[in-house]
Design a protein around this motif. Structure first.
Motif: not given
Length: 638
Positions: A550-551, A591-594
């Motif tokens: 999930r991100a 939004n796309s950051i781990a």
């Protein structure tokens, strides 16, 4: 010439006519300026209507000159009001100014603070307990209740002759009887006519008495006090001695005879008020001019200016001051005296209890002396640490307080202590340091103060241009909201956390930084969490289960998405290691950051920059830099 005489006659007639019509007010005006006017005024009788028509004063029958219960309450209230009147007399005399220049320090007169905020200590309340030694006198109200062969339930007042009237008994003289003996005197009087009875007697209301405080008092004058008052009560009521008044030779005079001389030092130093005396109507309290003054400064518990009353020594001064400071106890003491504006050594001794007196008693003091007690060893110097210790706790194999080697690093200590348990979360390791906490708290307080100042300045500017009631109410509500926010910011406390900047959730002991430890450091290794927090402008904030795939956007969807008031371009992530991560720019495109276990996703609200609503945006940078993270943000959310 003739015309001038006619004008003069008309003027004289006008003056006479004016005096006739105003004669009714003359006695009142005269009494305001002439204290004896009341004594000359008639005490009884009335004036006929014809006399009144001619403008003469109408004098009604006057009641007896007796202070009633309500009048005493009014006078007592007036006395309590007087306490808040600032003293018109200067709080400093010339010697205080001289000492301030000579020593470079502001020294208070010893005992002056006893009268700060007076006379709260003196409260002539109606329900005060009557002392057994209280002497009954004219004006006291006595409550008598009897049962048996005689039933009595009356409140009687002692008349001017010192007697009270009891129905079916007659007059009983009680003036001069002590309160503890009152019941026996009344029983004896009733027993002359009745038997098989019992009664109780109590003072329902004490009489008022008038006393005079004169001389060098802060507020000299006439005072109406409770009849149970003492010399000390009067001193508190009048504000005590002025800057030029003596603290040591306060005299109570009665009928021209000095009843007692009170030394306030007895009360201040030993708690002894045995020379305090009860007041009687017409007593005079005289405060003479202050005696010789000396100054004591240096390593003593109460540096101050002291008043001499006869011969004295340095031992007396040190005794009044409460002895030497705790830091100077059992150390070398140097006694110095200012001579020609230069301190000259009088004696050198060891500050041991019971052994200083002989030496200090041999050093006499005189008026205007400046004495200094100095202990070189009592000067505070930062102590050098030979051994340093840190505290290790949490998910570690060895927890407790451990001594560290000089220059030992966090990584080295963790390896030496055997590392962490299987559930220890190295990525979120917390290192806290007291010196860092103090610096962070100082910075937080400075920013909160600046924020409050900006809020007040902006509120003043906005309200100055507002005219209609609706706009003013809106601006006032906004200002109040900002002030509540400022109060919340004040409640945020720095933790002193040092951000370790770990790589990711897979960090190991070898990834810990080579940061040298210091004495008092606290190291905490938390248990690895299984959740991720979402805060801010989302529909359902909370903690969600961590899953590696999930991100940020996935956790936002679990929270129901962002609200209409959210500023999605400013979203950011507070990492479990204390750092913060945004997207392009400062806080955008995350939004796309781990996400790692224990991280917090923050969605701030849109901010109207025109009205100081700088709630989260400007403060989040401070929070994550100071290691406060989500804990600080939750304060603002609540």
């Amino acid at each position: 010439m003739r015309k001038s005489l006619q004008v003069a006659r008309k003027f004289k007639q006008l003056v006479l006519l004016f005096s006739v019509f105003c004669v009714g007010t003359l006695p009142v005006a005269a009494q305001m300026n002439d204290p004896q006017a009341d004594a000359r005024a008639p005490r009884g009788g009335t004036v006929t209507e014809a006399e009144a028509d001619r403008g003469l004063p109408v004098i009604a029958n006057l009641p007896a000159d007796r202070t009633t219960k309500s009048q005493f309450s009014e006078r007592a209230s007036t006395n309590r009001t007087l306490k808040n009147i600032p003293a018109e007399i200067s709080s400093k005399n010339s010697f205080l100014a001289y000492i301030e220049i000579a020593t470079g320090a502001t020294l208070d007169v010893f005992g002056r603070n006893l009268f700060t905020g007076v006379p709260s200590t003196f409260a002539p309340v109606e329900g005060a307990q009557v002392n057994g030694d209280y002497v009954i006198g004219s004006g006291d109200e006595i409550q008598i209740r009897g049962w048996g062969m005689i039933s009595v339930d009356v409140n009687v007042t002692v008349d001017r002759s010192g007697a009270i009237y009891i129905p079916r008994i007659g007059a009983v003289k009680v003036a001069g009887v002590k309160y503890r003996d009152l019941q026996g005197v009344l029983k004896q009087a009733v027993g002359k006519n009745y038997s098989n009875f019992d009664l109780s007697a109590s003072v329902a209301q004490t009489r008022a008495l008038q006393i005079y405080v004169v001389g060098n008092a802060v507020r000299p004058g006439t005072y109406t006090l409770n009849s149970m008052s003492t010399l000390l009560n009067a001193m508190f009521t009048s504000g005590g001695p002025s800057a030029n008044g003596s603290m040591r030779r306060i005299e109570l005079k009665r009928a021209g005879v000095t009843i007692t001389t009170f030394d306030l030092y007895d009360l201040l130093v030993r708690g002894d008020k045995s020379r305090d005396a009860s007041l009687q109507d017409g007593d005079v309290i005289y405060i003479p001019e202050v005696g010789p003054l000396v100054a004591l400064t240096g390593n003593v518990k109460t540096p101050a200016i002291y008043e001499l009353n006869g011969e004295a020594s340095v031992a007396d001064l040190v005794g009044w001051a409460g002895g030497v400071e705790s830091a100077a106890d059992m150390r070398q003491i140097i006694v110095e005296k200012s001579v020609n504006n230069t301190y000259q050594r009088l004696a050198t001794l060891q500050a041991e209890r019971g052994k200083m007196g002989d030496v200090l008693s041999s050093l006499p003091v005189r008026g205007a002396d400046v004495i200094r007690l100095f202990s070189p060893s009592a000067v505070a110097v930062q102590t050098r640490l030979d051994k340093e210790f840190v505290r290790l706790s949490g998910e570690v194999n060895k927890s407790g307080v451990f001594e560290i080697k000089k220059g030992e690093t966090l990584r080295e200590l963790m390896f030496r202590m055997g590392g962490t348990t299987d559930v220890g979360y190295i990525y979120a390791a917390q290192l806290r340091r007291e010196s860092v906490r103090r610096a962070q708290q100082l910075r937080l307080d400075e920013i909160a103060t600046r924020f409050e100042r900006d809020v007040d300045a902006a509120a003043t500017a906005r309200l100055s241009g507002a005219t209609d009631r609706e706009t003013i109410a809106t601006q006032a509500a906004e200002t109040e909201r900002q002030r509540r926010l400022a109060d919340k910011l004040r409640s945020v406390k720095a933790e002193g956390r040092i951000v370790l900047e770990m790589s990711d959730r897979n960090a190991e002991l070898k990834n810990l930084p080579d940061l040298a430890l210091q004495d008092g450091d606290t190291i905490f290794i938390p248990r690895k969490p299984d959740t991720v927090d979402v805060l801010g402008s989302v529909f359902q904030g909370g903690s969600f289960i961590f899953k590696s795939r999930r991100a940020v956007k996935d956790y936002l969807e679990l929270a129901g998405g962002v609200t209409a008031s959210a500023d999605a371009s400013e979203m950011y992530v507070i990492r479990a290691d204390g750092t913060a991560r945004g997207g392009n720019g400062w806080f955008s495109g995350v939004n796309s950051i781990a996400v790692n276990p224990g991280d917090t996703v923050v969605v701030p609200e849109k901010i109207d920059r025109s009205n100081l609503r700088q709630s989260i945006k400007e403060w989040t940078a401070i929070f994550y830099q100071f290691g406060l993270g989500a804990a600080g943000l939750k304060v603002l959310q609540n």
